[in-house]
Design a protein around this motif. Structure first.
Motif, PDB file in Angstrom:
ATOM      1  N   ALA A 130      34.121  35.855  40.360  1.00 54.77           N
ATOM      2  CA  ALA A 130      34.680  37.063  40.956  1.00 54.77           C
ATOM      3  C   ALA A 130      33.847  38.313  40.676  1.00 54.77           C
ATOM      4  O   ALA A 130      33.798  39.224  41.502  1.00 54.77           O
ATOM      5  N   LEU A 131      33.193  38.358  39.521  1.00 50.75           N
ATOM      6  CA  LEU A 131      32.567  39.603  39.088  1.00 50.75           C
ATOM      7  C   LEU A 131      31.057  39.530  38.846  1.00 50.75           C
ATOM      8  O   LEU A 131      30.436  40.552  38.571  1.00 50.75           O
ATOM      9  N   SER A 132      30.471  38.364  38.949  1.00 48.46           N
ATOM     10  CA  SER A 132      29.063  38.177  38.595  1.00 48.46           C
ATOM     11  C   SER A 132      28.159  39.195  39.274  1.00 48.46           C
ATOM     12  O   SER A 132      28.231  39.409  40.477  1.00 48.46           O
ATOM     13  N   GLY A 133      27.326  39.822  38.469  1.00 44.73           N
ATOM     14  CA  GLY A 133      26.377  40.794  38.993  1.00 44.73           C
ATOM     15  C   GLY A 133      26.927  42.202  39.120  1.00 44.73           C
ATOM     16  O   GLY A 133      26.163  43.152  39.235  1.00 44.73           O
ATOM     17  N   SER A 134      28.234  42.363  39.087  1.00 48.15           N
ATOM     18  CA  SER A 134      28.832  43.689  39.210  1.00 48.15           C
ATOM     19  C   SER A 134      28.882  44.378  37.846  1.00 48.15           C
ATOM     20  O   SER A 134      29.121  43.736  36.826  1.00 48.15           O
ATOM     21  N   THR A 135      28.670  45.677  37.857  1.00 45.45           N
ATOM     22  CA  THR A 135      28.875  46.476  36.649  1.00 45.45           C
ATOM     23  C   THR A 135      29.890  47.588  36.914  1.00 45.45           C
ATOM     24  O   THR A 135      29.974  48.552  36.167  1.00 45.45           O
ATOM     25  N   ASN A 136      30.667  47.438  37.990  1.00 42.66           N
ATOM     26  CA  ASN A 136      31.686  48.418  38.359  1.00 42.66           C
ATOM     27  C   ASN A 136      32.859  48.294  37.383  1.00 42.66           C
ATOM     28  O   ASN A 136      33.652  47.362  37.464  1.00 42.66           O
ATOM     29  N   ILE A 137      32.954  49.217  36.463  1.00 37.95           N
ATOM     30  CA  ILE A 137      33.940  49.158  35.388  1.00 37.95           C
ATOM     31  C   ILE A 137      35.363  49.159  35.935  1.00 37.95           C
ATOM     32  O   ILE A 137      36.214  48.410  35.457  1.00 37.95           O
ATOM     33  N   ARG A 138      35.623  49.976  36.933  1.00 43.14           N
ATOM     34  CA  ARG A 138      36.967  50.009  37.529  1.00 43.14           C
ATOM     35  C   ARG A 138      37.333  48.639  38.118  1.00 43.14           C
ATOM     36  O   ARG A 138      38.472  48.191  38.011  1.00 43.14           O
ATOM     37  N   GLU A 139      36.347  47.974  38.728  1.00 39.47           N
ATOM     38  CA  GLU A 139      36.568  46.640  39.296  1.00 39.47           C
ATOM     39  C   GLU A 139      36.960  45.651  38.194  1.00 39.47           C
ATOM     40  O   GLU A 139      37.857  44.825  38.375  1.00 39.47           O
ATOM     41  N   TYR A 140      36.314  45.735  37.046  1.00 40.86           N
ATOM     42  CA  TYR A 140      36.648  44.856  35.922  1.00 40.86           C
ATOM     43  C   TYR A 140      38.064  45.118  35.417  1.00 40.86           C
ATOM     44  O   TYR A 140      38.821  44.185  35.174  1.00 40.86           O
ATOM     45  N   VAL A 141      38.414  46.381  35.265  1.00 38.21           N
ATOM     46  CA  VAL A 141      39.759  46.707  34.769  1.00 38.21           C
ATOM     47  C   VAL A 141      40.817  46.198  35.744  1.00 38.21           C
ATOM     48  O   VAL A 141      41.805  45.592  35.337  1.00 38.21           O
ATOM     49  N   ARG A 142      40.598  46.413  37.041  1.00 39.27           N
ATOM     50  CA  ARG A 142      41.543  45.915  38.049  1.00 39.27           C
ATOM     51  C   ARG A 142      41.643  44.390  37.999  1.00 39.27           C
ATOM     52  O   ARG A 142      42.735  43.828  38.064  1.00 39.27           O
ATOM     53  N   PHE A 143      40.502  43.715  37.918  1.00 41.52           N
ATOM     54  CA  PHE A 143      40.496  42.260  37.862  1.00 41.52           C
ATOM     55  C   PHE A 143      41.265  41.770  36.636  1.00 41.52           C
ATOM     56  O   PHE A 143      42.095  40.858  36.736  1.00 41.52           O
ATOM     57  N   LEU A 144      40.997  42.349  35.490  1.00 44.88           N
ATOM     58  CA  LEU A 144      41.669  41.911  34.260  1.00 44.88           C
ATOM     59  C   LEU A 144      43.168  42.188  34.325  1.00 44.88           C
ATOM     60  O   LEU A 144      43.972  41.418  33.811  1.00 44.88           O
ATOM     61  N   ARG A 145      43.552  43.256  34.976  1.00 48.25           N
ATOM     62  CA  ARG A 145      44.966  43.597  35.130  1.00 48.25           C
ATOM     63  C   ARG A 145      45.668  42.672  36.128  1.00 48.25           C
ATOM     64  O   ARG A 145      46.768  42.200  35.874  1.00 48.25           O
ATOM     65  N   ASP A 146      45.013  42.399  37.260  1.00 49.86           N
ATOM     66  CA  ASP A 146      45.681  41.725  38.366  1.00 49.86           C
ATOM     67  C   ASP A 146      45.414  40.226  38.476  1.00 49.86           C
ATOM     68  O   ASP A 146      46.282  39.477  38.913  1.00 49.86           O
ATOM     69  N   ASP A 147      44.214  39.789  38.121  1.00 45.39           N
ATOM     70  CA  ASP A 147      43.800  38.429  38.440  1.00 45.39           C
ATOM     71  C   ASP A 147      43.505  37.532  37.244  1.00 45.39           C
ATOM     72  O   ASP A 147      43.325  36.334  37.414  1.00 45.39           O
ATOM     73  N   ALA A 148      43.407  38.099  36.079  1.00 45.67           N
ATOM     74  CA  ALA A 148      43.052  37.299  34.899  1.00 45.67           C
ATOM     75  C   ALA A 148      44.329  36.821  34.213  1.00 45.67           C
ATOM     76  O   ALA A 148      44.737  37.347  33.186  1.00 45.67           O
ATOM     77  N   ARG A 177      34.926  23.222  21.280  1.00 48.52           N
ATOM     78  CA  ARG A 177      35.649  24.350  21.887  1.00 48.52           C
ATOM     79  C   ARG A 177      35.336  24.547  23.362  1.00 48.52           C
ATOM     80  O   ARG A 177      35.908  25.417  24.010  1.00 48.52           O
ATOM     81  N   THR A 178      34.406  23.772  23.891  1.00 47.50           N
ATOM     82  CA  THR A 178      34.009  23.936  25.294  1.00 47.50           C
ATOM     83  C   THR A 178      34.951  23.168  26.214  1.00 47.50           C
ATOM     84  O   THR A 178      35.266  22.017  25.965  1.00 47.50           O
ATOM     85  N   THR A 179      35.385  23.851  27.263  1.00 43.93           N
ATOM     86  CA  THR A 179      36.302  23.258  28.234  1.00 43.93           C
ATOM     87  C   THR A 179      35.771  23.444  29.647  1.00 43.93           C
ATOM     88  O   THR A 179      35.009  24.379  29.910  1.00 43.93           O
ATOM     89  N   ASP A 180      36.220  22.572  30.545  1.00 47.60           N
ATOM     90  CA  ASP A 180      35.883  22.695  31.961  1.00 47.60           C
ATOM     91  C   ASP A 180      36.916  23.530  32.717  1.00 47.60           C
ATOM     92  O   ASP A 180      36.755  23.768  33.916  1.00 47.60           O
ATOM     93  N   ILE A 181      37.951  23.982  32.043  1.00 49.69           N
ATOM     94  CA  ILE A 181      38.977  24.806  32.686  1.00 49.69           C
ATOM     95  C   ILE A 181      38.330  26.092  33.182  1.00 49.69           C
ATOM     96  O   ILE A 181      37.546  26.725  32.472  1.00 49.69           O
ATOM     97  N   GLU A 182      38.649  26.493  34.407  1.00 49.07           N
ATOM     98  CA  GLU A 182      37.970  27.636  35.037  1.00 49.07           C
ATOM     99  C   GLU A 182      38.713  28.948  34.897  1.00 49.07           C
ATOM    100  O   GLU A 182      38.262  29.975  35.410  1.00 49.07           O
ATOM    101  N   THR A 183      39.858  28.943  34.232  1.00 56.76           N
ATOM    102  CA  THR A 183      40.609  30.174  34.017  1.00 56.76           C
ATOM    103  C   THR A 183      40.764  30.416  32.520  1.00 56.76           C
ATOM    104  O   THR A 183      40.532  29.532  31.698  1.00 56.76           O
ATOM    105  N   TRP A 184      41.192  31.617  32.175  1.00 59.33           N
ATOM    106  CA  TRP A 184      41.294  32.031  30.775  1.00 59.33           C
ATOM    107  C   TRP A 184      42.245  31.131  29.993  1.00 59.33           C
ATOM    108  O   TRP A 184      43.358  30.860  30.432  1.00 59.33           O
ATOM    109  N   VAL A 185      41.792  30.689  28.828  1.00 54.99           N
ATOM    110  CA  VAL A 185      42.631  29.922  27.907  1.00 54.99           C
ATOM    111  C   VAL A 185      42.954  30.802  26.713  1.00 54.99           C
ATOM    112  O   VAL A 185      44.096  31.148  26.470  1.00 54.99           O
ATOM    113  N   ASP A 186      41.932  31.154  25.943  1.00 53.63           N
ATOM    114  CA  ASP A 186      42.083  32.071  24.815  1.00 53.63           C
ATOM    115  C   ASP A 186      40.710  32.489  24.324  1.00 53.63           C
ATOM    116  O   ASP A 186      39.689  32.011  24.820  1.00 53.63           O
ATOM    117  N   SER A 187      40.689  33.365  23.338  1.00 58.83           N
ATOM    118  CA  SER A 187      39.421  33.911  22.864  1.00 58.83           C
ATOM    119  C   SER A 187      38.632  32.943  21.995  1.00 58.83           C
ATOM    120  O   SER A 187      37.480  33.230  21.647  1.00 58.83           O
TER     121      SER A 187
END
Length: 196
Positions: A102-120, A71-81
């Motif tokens: 993009a997010l390593s080390g951050s715990t800013n929840i709003r930043e995660y929601v924005r990233f998942l909405r816009d960039d993931a 199940r391990t891939t070298d693809i750097e973007t989301w494939v599936d769960s």
């Protein structure tokens, strides 16, 4: 030799034969002490071995390790769960390298929601479901805990604090997977069936 965290073993054993490869990897990412992105394959293999040596029911560590490899891939973007992502340096994660970058080390929840909405791209969890638009709270907690290397209880408390301050909104709180979104998006991202 990795010091085994008994909380991970206990949680994994409680899931018994229903334990999926990605679930054990995620448990190790969340609860095993770690200072780098993801978790080493060696550490995951040691947890697999601990489960095989201590489980009441038979846990096949060889088959488990093969499943992780398959199940391990070298693809750097989301494939599936069901995918496990290679992060380089013999490290793996249940989330892709681009998210860690993009997010390593951050715990800013709003930043995660924005990233998942816009960039993931292709991350299907943000879209509409029976519980509305946004990221299911339980999934958001896991993502922040893994990538931000944060305690899941602290992440949950952070979500509750942001909700209390009106910075994020959620679907009905009694729903186990109430969806989280940024407050300013609440009117913009609304289930269109509510206007009928």
């Amino acid at each position: 030799m990795t010091k085994i965290n008994e909380r991970i073993v206990s949680e994994a054993e409680s899931r018994s034969q229903n334990l999926l490869a990605e679930e054990l990897v995620e448990l190790v990412e969340i609860y095993h002490p770690n200072r780098e992105m993801g978790v080493s394959r060696e550490t995951v293999a040691q947890y697999s071995e601990a489960l095989a040596n201590g489980a009441e029911e038979s846990f096949n560590s060889g088959a488990f390790d093969e499943t992780v490899d398959a199940r391990t891939t070298d693809i750097e973007t989301w494939v599936d769960s069901n995918t496990i992502y290679s992060l380089g340096n013999n490290r793996i994660s249940v989330y892709p390298a681009s998210w860690h970058g993009a997010l390593s080390g951050s715990t800013n929840i709003r930043e995660y929601v924005r990233f998942l909405r816009d960039d993931a791209e292709d991350f299907e969890v943000f879209g509409p479901r029976g519980t509305g638009y946004g990221v299911p709270e339980s999934k958001l907690i896991d993502i922040v805990a893994v990538i931000g290397q944060a305690d899941p209880d602290a992440v949950k408390a952070g979500i509750e604090e942001l909700r209390d301050r009106g910075e994020i909104v959620e679907g009905p709180d009694q729903h186990p997977d109430a969806r989280v979104r940024i407050a300013e998006d609440a009117e913009e991202i609304q289930d269109p069936t509510l206007n009928k």
